[in-house]
Design an enzyme around this catalytic site. Structure first.
Site, PDB file in Angstrom:
ATOM      1  N   SER A 289       6.791 -48.445   1.086  1.00  0.00           N
ATOM      2  CA  SER A 289       5.619 -47.632   0.736  1.00  0.00           C
ATOM      3  C   SER A 289       6.239 -46.119   0.058  1.00  0.00           C
ATOM      4  O   SER A 289       6.584 -46.529  -1.112  1.00  0.00           O
ATOM      5  CB  SER A 289       4.708 -46.788   1.950  1.00  0.00           C
ATOM      6  N   HIS A 316       3.183 -50.392  -1.263  1.00  0.00           N
ATOM      7  CA  HIS A 316       1.518 -49.862  -0.926  1.00  0.00           C
ATOM      8  C   HIS A 316       1.391 -49.458  -2.381  1.00  0.00           C
ATOM      9  O   HIS A 316       1.980 -48.276  -2.746  1.00  0.00           O
ATOM     10  CB  HIS A 316       1.589 -49.089   0.131  1.00  0.00           C
ATOM     11  N   ASP A 413       3.762 -50.100   8.928  1.00  0.00           N
ATOM     12  CA  ASP A 413       3.262 -51.274   8.406  1.00  0.00           C
ATOM     13  C   ASP A 413       4.842 -52.360   8.229  1.00  0.00           C
ATOM     14  O   ASP A 413       5.757 -51.779   7.736  1.00  0.00           O
ATOM     15  CB  ASP A 413       2.675 -51.255   7.075  1.00  0.00           C
TER      16      ASP A 413
END
Length: 470
Positions: A289, A316, A413
């Site tokens: 991310s 992301h 995540d």
């Protein structure tokens, strides 16, 4: 509560006002200054010394990318890029992330109030994450410095003890102990008589002494003909009978070895995936991310073109930006890097980046090929694409050697499903360590779940991953 100072850079006065209002809606942040060009931003970064900077990507005179590079040379202040959705803006945004920008958001649509609110929330979230990371790194440096000082103090004490010890252990030579004088005692009359008798025997003629010894020998009991040899009794071992062929076949060690061979032969053998794209029985899955584009560049540059596995990546990122990311990474990596499409057949030596706004899932076909599926199901952990969703799709494929990697990023995540795959016996798990992460969120969550086999600085992940895969 600390109030962080922000420098807002944008060539549009209207956009500077919108961004300022979005920032100051949070009491934790205050806009200390604004700038309309890249050159002005460089100067104000020196004068104001802001805690964080928001930087428009496209500006006249000097664009945001060039201004960012100059600011990065002068200080380590976090910079969040504001990008338009045109192709040039997206390309320069990806390059800005590689050059050291903390993160980016897309510019809000002026005609949609809801969109402006969403962008404002995302902007404050990233600024807060940047401040938290600065604090975390400062605390870590202070902890390391404290530990270093303690080690140096222990070393100094040890050296001082070593210098002082020789002088302390030196003693005067020991003196011989003198026992007190014992009083002289006179022998009793009985002791005197015994002494005289023994003296007379010693001084007797030789013949009388021999006679006395022969008399004693005659009185002694007779010994057995042969005494047992003690050495022979100790060293002699019982002779074991030679086992028969039937006994050998039924022996425990042999039966155990046969059982092990039989068990090994009964285990399912991992078969390579066959197809027109070539066979493979290994797969690499990567999640990241905040800070991910720069980390992916470092990692993919070191993966060889003949890597015997496909690589699937979840970064992301909003829609459209992932295509620019894939194109950019393809220019650096020996692998063939593309933005994933629904139904793509996986090939070894290729990397597939999940498109923004879609979950990516690994599936298989009736003829044994592995393909990618894209879905628009609800976000997972607040993200679509989600690393957890990608990892979860790998659970059924036990025939594949699965290698999982978590790089820098906010949140957690990917950690939950990495744990599940780890418990299911996945081949290897990697995570970027705290030292090189832009945000030590996703990797830390996996470490806390105790499912990371290799916790490494970014530059050491690729060589170890290649070694594990090959």
């Amino acid at each position: 509560m600390a109030v962080y100072q922000v420098l807002v850079v944008d060539d549009s006065a209207f956009m500077r006002k919108i961004v300022t209002d979005l920032i100051e809606a949070d009491p934790e942040f205050k806009v200390a200054a604004t700038a309309s060009t890249g050159k002005e931003a460089i100067q104000k970064a020196v004068d104001v010394k802001p805690d964080v900077i928001t930087m428009d990507v496209e500006m006249p005179e000097m664009n945001g990318l060039d201004a960012l590079k100059s600011i990065m040379q002068q200080s380590s202040v976090p910079v969040i890029m504001l990008s338009g959705i045109n192709e040039q803006g997206m390309k320069e945004t990806i390059m800005a992330l590689e050059a050291g920008a903390f993160d980016f958001i897309r510019k809000p649509s002026i005609s949609h109030d809801q969109d402006i609110a969403q962008v404002g929330k995302a902007l404050v979230e990233r600024m807060r994450a940047a401040m938290n990371e600065i604090k975390r790194k400062a605390d870590r440096e202070a902890s390391l410095q404290k530990r270093k000082e303690i080690q140096e103090d222990v070393l100094r004490q040890s050296q001082r003890v070593q210098r002082e010890t020789p002088a302390q252990v030196h003693r005067e030579p020991a003196q011989k102990r003198i026992d007190p004088v014992q009083p002289v005692t006179r022998p009793t009359s009985e002791q005197s008589e015994r002494f005289q008798s023994q003296s007379l025997k010693r001084n007797a003629p030789l013949g009388d002494q021999k006679k006395e010894r022969s008399d004693k020998k005659a009185e002694a009991p007779k010994s057995p003909d042969r005494l047992p040899d003690v050495r022979e009794a100790k060293t002699r071992k019982p002779v074991k009978p030679v086992p028969t062929p039937k006994e050998i076949r039924n022996s425990e060690p042999l039966r155990s070895a046969v059982d092990q061979v039989a068990a090994a032969s009964s285990r399912p053998i991992s078969k390579a995936v066959a197809g027109t794209e070539g066979a493979f029985n290994k797969i690499v899955a990567i999640g990241c991310s905040t800070g991910g584009p720069r980390a992916l560049k470092t990692l993919l540059e070191e993966l060889p073109a003949d890597l015997p596995a496909p690589v699937i990546i979840v970064q992301h990122m909003p829609p459209n930006f992932t295509r620019s990311l894939a194109q950019r990474l393809n220019t650096f990596s020996p692998l063939h890097v593309v933005e994933a499409e629904d139904g793509m057949v996986l090939k070894k030596g290729s990397a597939y980046i999940a498109p923004g706004g879609y979950h990516i899932i690994v599936s298989n076909t009736a003829d044994g090929k592995f393909i990618l599926k894209l879905t628009e199901e609800h976000p997972v952990n607040g993200h679509r694409p989600s690393v957890d969703t990608m990892f979860e799709s790998l659970l059924p494929f036990t025939s594949l050697q699965r290698h999982l990697v978590l790089l820098t990023g906010m949140g957690s995540d990917g950690a939950r499903m990495m744990k599940k795959l780890y418990e299911a016996g996945v081949t290897s798990t990697f995570a970027e360590n705290e030292e090189t992460c832009v945000v030590y969120g996703m990797p830390r969550s996996a470490v806390e779940l105790q499912c990371v086999r290799h916790l490494l600085p970014l530059q050491e992940i690729a060589p170890k991953l290649v070694q594990a895969v090959k």
